[in-house]
Write a protein that holds these residues in place. Structure first.
Motif, short mmCIF file in Angstrom:
data_model
loop_
_atom_site.label_atom_id
_atom_site.label_comp_id
_atom_site.label_asym_id
_atom_site.label_seq_id
_atom_site.Cartn_x
_atom_site.Cartn_y
_atom_site.Cartn_z
N GLY A 44 46.27 43.54 35.09
CA GLY A 44 45.04 43.33 35.86
C GLY A 44 45.27 43.57 37.34
O GLY A 44 44.46 44.21 38.02
N GLY A 47 45.36 47.24 38.07
CA GLY A 47 44.17 48.03 37.74
C GLY A 47 44.23 48.66 36.36
O GLY A 47 43.43 49.54 36.05
N TYR A 49 43.10 47.86 33.43
CA TYR A 49 42.21 46.88 32.84
C TYR A 49 42.18 46.89 31.31
O TYR A 49 42.21 45.82 30.70
CB TYR A 49 40.82 47.01 33.44
CG TYR A 49 40.82 46.81 34.94
CD1 TYR A 49 41.34 45.64 35.49
CD2 TYR A 49 40.35 47.78 35.80
CE1 TYR A 49 41.37 45.44 36.86
CE2 TYR A 49 40.37 47.59 37.17
CZ TYR A 49 40.88 46.42 37.70
OH TYR A 49 40.91 46.23 39.06
N LEU A 53 43.12 43.50 29.22
CA LEU A 53 42.21 42.84 28.28
C LEU A 53 42.81 42.76 26.88
O LEU A 53 42.67 41.74 26.19
CB LEU A 53 40.86 43.56 28.26
CG LEU A 53 40.09 43.50 29.59
CD1 LEU A 53 38.86 44.38 29.53
CD2 LEU A 53 39.72 42.06 29.94
N HIS A 80 41.34 36.15 32.64
CA HIS A 80 40.44 37.05 31.91
C HIS A 80 39.16 37.26 32.73
O HIS A 80 38.69 38.40 32.87
CB HIS A 80 40.14 36.44 30.55
CG HIS A 80 39.50 37.36 29.58
ND1 HIS A 80 39.31 37.01 28.28
CD2 HIS A 80 38.98 38.61 29.69
CE1 HIS A 80 38.72 38.00 27.63
NE2 HIS A 80 38.51 38.97 28.48
N VAL A 83 39.68 39.71 35.65
CA VAL A 83 39.72 41.12 35.26
C VAL A 83 38.33 41.61 34.89
O VAL A 83 37.93 42.71 35.29
CB VAL A 83 40.73 41.33 34.10
CG1 VAL A 83 40.59 42.72 33.49
CG2 VAL A 83 42.15 41.12 34.61
N ASN A 86 36.47 42.31 37.97
CA ASN A 86 36.99 43.50 38.65
C ASN A 86 36.46 44.80 38.05
O ASN A 86 36.38 45.81 38.75
CB ASN A 86 38.52 43.51 38.62
CG ASN A 86 39.13 42.52 39.59
OD1 ASN A 86 38.48 42.05 40.51
ND2 ASN A 86 40.38 42.18 39.37
N VAL A 87 36.14 44.78 36.77
CA VAL A 87 35.62 45.99 36.14
C VAL A 87 34.10 46.00 36.06
O VAL A 87 33.52 46.89 35.45
CB VAL A 87 36.23 46.25 34.74
CG1 VAL A 87 37.72 46.47 34.84
CG2 VAL A 87 35.91 45.15 33.76
#
Length: 103
Positions: A44, A47, A49, A53, A80, A83, A86-87
């Protein structure tokens, strides 16, 4: 984890992967799940992702199967959520946060 905190990501990955392998081979499945959780956290931060996950899902599955303490699931859920945010998956992050708070 200390390597990650000082920015040595390659060393962190190597140590966490080795910890996962050794713990799994020794039957220490809770420790192996913790290493997966930390690999997810590392991914995470980098980057990566989808990998993060996937690692979180695998760690959660093991934590639940082993009847893991809530504090481990709470820490996993917090990472979790980060992340997912972040996406750009705020609704999914909210679902995880709701689970985290209810836990």
């Amino acid at each position: 984890v200390a390597h990650m905190q000082r920015g040595a990501m390659a060393s962190a990955r190597a140590d966490l992967q080795r910890a996962h392998e050794l713990a799994g081979a020794a039957g220490e499945h809770l420790v192996a799940a913790g290493a997966l959780h930390n690999l997810g956290h590392l991914d995470g931060r980098l980057g990566r992702y989808p990998s993060a996950l996937a690692a979180f899902d695998a760690a959660r599955s093991t934590y639940v199967r082993l009847g893991s303490p809530g504090r481990l699931l709470a820490a996993l859920d917090a990472d979790h959520c980060e992340v997912l945010l972040n996406v750009g998956l705020a609704p999914e992050a909210l679902d995880v946060a709701d689970r985290y708070v209810a836990g």
